[in-house]
Design an enzyme around this catalytic site. Sequence first.
Site, PDB file in Angstrom:
ATOM      1  N   SER A 172       0.835  -1.203   0.000  1.00  0.00           N
ATOM      2  CA  SER A 172       0.000   0.000   0.000  1.00  0.00           C
ATOM      3  C   SER A 172       0.872   1.256   0.000  1.00  0.00           C
ATOM      4  CB  SER A 172      -0.965  -0.041   1.186  1.00  0.00           C
ATOM      5  OG  SER A 172      -1.956   0.942   1.081  1.00  0.00           O
ATOM      6  N   HIS A 230      -7.905  -5.078  -0.432  1.00  0.00           N
ATOM      7  CA  HIS A 230      -6.731  -4.291  -0.048  1.00  0.00           C
ATOM      8  C   HIS A 230      -6.269  -4.702   1.352  1.00  0.00           C
ATOM      9  CE1 HIS A 230      -4.132  -0.734  -0.253  1.00  0.00           C
ATOM     10  NE2 HIS A 230      -4.371  -0.609   1.031  1.00  0.00           N
ATOM     11  N   ASP A 245      -9.776  -4.178  -4.973  1.00  0.00           N
ATOM     12  CA  ASP A 245      -9.100  -3.030  -4.376  1.00  0.00           C
ATOM     13  C   ASP A 245      -9.205  -1.847  -5.327  1.00  0.00           C
ATOM     14  OD1 ASP A 245      -7.373  -1.256  -3.122  1.00  0.00           O
ATOM     15  OD2 ASP A 245      -5.571  -2.451  -3.503  1.00  0.00           O
TER      16      ASP A 245
END
Length: 314
Positions: free
Chosen positions: A153, A283, A253
């Site tokens: 991320s 995610h 995601d």
Amino acid sequence: MNPLLRLALRLVSLARFDVREDYERVRHLQRQLAALPVARYRSPTWDTFSDSGTGRRVPVRVFTPREQRRDELLLFFHGGGWVTGDIESYTPACATMADLTGCRVASVDYRLAPEHPFPAALEDCYGTARRLLEDPRRAGLEDADQIVLMGDSAGGNLAAAVSLLLRERGHRPPSRQILLYPVTHWDHDPETSPFPSVRHHGEDYRLTNTEIQDYFEMYAPDPEQRKNRLVSPLMATDLSGQPDTLMITAELDLLCDEGEAYARALEAAGNRVRLHRVQRALHGFITLPRFARPLREAYEVIDEFLEADGPASP
């Protein structure tokens, strides 16, 4: 996805916390969850420090697998929107990472926004990576090619930015990087984003359009700054000379399409890239328990990437 699970996720999305008001509470909750007995890790760990090159000492937690099968060191930058997450809350995930890859993992405790906005986190990650790449013996390594950058991320964003910055400044880049569902673009408004996944998955699942916009505004308060290639790597005009890259995205995601776009842009610039999308994954799946299907699938791909022949010659 199972309709009941989809409904449950939608209900969770309606009860979102306010990132701007609640980020300190979220940090505290993450540390508490990581310390629960059910999440205890078994990999031996120790804390050390890295000189960032600016005089700041950056905390680093090193995880040793129960069975070390590889010589590589995974230099890991955690996720959390540049605002939450730290080496405490990511300890279970990093212990799992060490055990499933057979590598030592060095987790970097970079500074967080909003107390320390861009470029503080990047400076900490860049300085740590540069020092280890210049002198791998600091990490007990014989060769800098044994250092693999890895992040998820926002941490994947930082890993990509570190690789860009190392090349631009004439320092030795890593030979390989592993980017897990990274942030690579600045626009997550469903009305203006160029990516369908922002419109399709930005309201119902693990990460929402509103949350990531809040994270961006806390990390890079100046809207023009968010278009900087070191904040949004897809804005880079020169992606040549980047490490061999494994890009892993999650189907459900909102960041899925921009991560894959970055993989294609790296490949178009002449870099070696492997792209893998984990189907039906959300995610943040790298923090799931080690028996979770998306996590297991991702580590199978990571294992293949690490087992592959050495990096291409420059």
